[in-house]
Scaffold this motif. Sequence first.
Motif, PDB file in Angstrom:
ATOM      1  N   THR A 145      27.370  -6.773 -33.755  1.00 11.00           N
ATOM      2  CA  THR A 145      28.333  -6.120 -33.848  1.00 11.00           C
ATOM      3  C   THR A 145      29.512  -6.545 -33.840  1.00 11.00           C
ATOM      4  N   SER A 149      23.628  -9.863 -30.090  1.00  9.23           N
ATOM      5  CA  SER A 149      24.586  -8.425 -29.797  1.00  9.23           C
ATOM      6  C   SER A 149      23.944  -7.598 -31.177  1.00  9.23           C
ATOM      7  N   ARG A 166      23.915  -0.383 -28.597  1.00 11.46           N
ATOM      8  CA  ARG A 166      24.069  -1.360 -28.886  1.00 11.46           C
ATOM      9  C   ARG A 166      22.668  -1.983 -27.899  1.00 11.46           C
ATOM     10  N   TRP A 167      22.626  -3.389 -28.185  1.00 16.33           N
ATOM     11  CA  TRP A 167      22.067  -4.403 -27.498  1.00 16.33           C
ATOM     12  C   TRP A 167      22.509  -5.289 -27.013  1.00 16.33           C
ATOM     13  N   GLU A 168      22.454  -6.234 -25.949  1.00 13.93           N
ATOM     14  CA  GLU A 168      22.816  -7.236 -25.686  1.00 13.93           C
ATOM     15  C   GLU A 168      21.891  -8.674 -24.990  1.00 13.93           C
ATOM     16  N   ASN A 222      23.670 -10.493 -20.629  1.00 12.41           N
ATOM     17  CA  ASN A 222      24.972  -9.738 -20.889  1.00 12.41           C
ATOM     18  C   ASN A 222      25.341  -9.147 -19.508  1.00 12.41           C
ATOM     19  N   TRP A 260      17.301  -8.140 -21.783  1.00 15.02           N
ATOM     20  CA  TRP A 260      18.566  -7.039 -22.466  1.00 15.02           C
ATOM     21  C   TRP A 260      18.681  -5.561 -21.888  1.00 15.02           C
TER      22      TRP A 260
END
Length: 191
Positions: free
Chosen positions: A102, A110, A122-124, A127, A133
């Motif tokens: 990102t 991320s 988007r994957w974080e 967070n 996830w």
Amino acid sequence: MPYTFEDRSGHVAGSDYDDIYDRMFIRVVPHPHSPTRNNNVLAIYSMGRRSTRHGDTRHLERQPSVILEFAEGAAGGLGNVNFFYPPAPSMTIPMNRYLRKTAFFGGSLSRKFRASDGREYRWEYRNADGHEWSCISEENYLVAHYDLRQPHMPAYGVSGNTLTVHESFCHLSIDIMTSLLIMRYIAEHNL
């Protein structure tokens, strides 16, 4: 209602993901036709019904929706993702192009991807709201989340690990599963 998939094993390299209300069933296994016969090539199948816990080979009669080919050797790393699900034509994309960081100097955990609906998600990692996830839309809506069973929680014959795909995004379940498996592989192998 969201899809809540129980991840039966909790392992990236093989598990059944069954919606708790029996609406969708996904199986992830080492690809049976891989020349290397190891866990570097995974196949994702959309199954028609819940799998039995032992010896169910129904996936061998199906075309996988996605094949993940992780790079081999000491370098390890990312390889290619192959999509086979209609109505789109089959296509192969390098994983590092499919799941992009990102930020230029950002961490590996991320990453964003373009789903089959043409939108970017988007994957974080760890967070949002205590999820292991979190998948987030361009508008910052929570699309899906993967959660691990807390060690102090009893299991009662289930793994306690779940992938929840929120109702408006259920049609993207295979995209979400594909990108999540790659993200978990990245975390597991420190890529």
